[in-house]
Motif scaffolding. Structure first.
Motif, mmCIF file in Angstrom:
data_model
loop_
_atom_site.group_PDB
_atom_site.id
_atom_site.type_symbol
_atom_site.label_atom_id
_atom_site.label_comp_id
_atom_site.label_asym_id
_atom_site.label_seq_id
_atom_site.Cartn_x
_atom_site.Cartn_y
_atom_site.Cartn_z
ATOM 1 N N ASN A 222 0.814 -1.219 0.000
ATOM 2 C CA ASN A 222 0.000 0.000 0.000
ATOM 3 C C ASN A 222 0.848 1.270 0.000
ATOM 4 O OD1 ASN A 222 -2.549 -1.164 -0.132
ATOM 5 N ND2 ASN A 222 -2.707 -1.387 2.072
ATOM 6 N N GLY B 208 2.170 2.358 -7.962
ATOM 7 C CA GLY B 208 1.152 1.361 -8.280
ATOM 8 C C GLY B 208 1.731 0.123 -8.950
ATOM 9 N N SER C 187 0.696 -4.300 -6.301
ATOM 10 C CA SER C 187 -0.686 -4.365 -5.840
ATOM 11 C C SER C 187 -0.877 -5.739 -5.243
ATOM 12 C CB SER C 187 -1.658 -4.115 -6.994
ATOM 13 O OG SER C 187 -1.493 -5.073 -8.017
ATOM 14 N N TYR D 129 -4.054 -8.903 -4.049
ATOM 15 C CA TYR D 129 -5.428 -9.349 -3.826
ATOM 16 C C TYR D 129 -5.393 -10.486 -2.826
ATOM 17 C CZ TYR D 129 -4.363 -12.863 -7.461
ATOM 18 O OH TYR D 129 -3.791 -13.871 -8.208
#
Length: 71
Positions: free
Chosen positions: A58, A63, A66, A68
């Motif tokens: 974070n 970016g 990332s 998930y």
């Protein structure tokens, strides 16, 4: 072609997109047990807790990193 690699510890998967990386070294400074740019693969996903990995990802300003969560 876009270089995109994924590293999973079973709980979370970190996605790295090389073309977005600006080499800020935030990941290395915040979690050197996981992010080791001189090694291959350079992300040692089992080197830290899932919580610390997410916190580090974070902080990526570009970016390029990332994540998930795996269900």
């Amino acid at each position: 072609m876009e270089e995109k690699k994924e590293y999973s510890n079973g709980e979370v998967t970190v996605v790295w997109q090389a073309e977005k990386c600006i080499h800020s070294t935030n990941c290395v400074k915040n979690n050197p047990d996981v992010f080791q740019p001189k090694m291959r693969p350079w992300i040692k996903i089992d080197g830290s807790t899932t919580e610390k990995i997410i916190d580090t990802v974070n902080k990526c300003p570009s970016g390029a990193l990332s994540f998930y969560k795996n269900i």
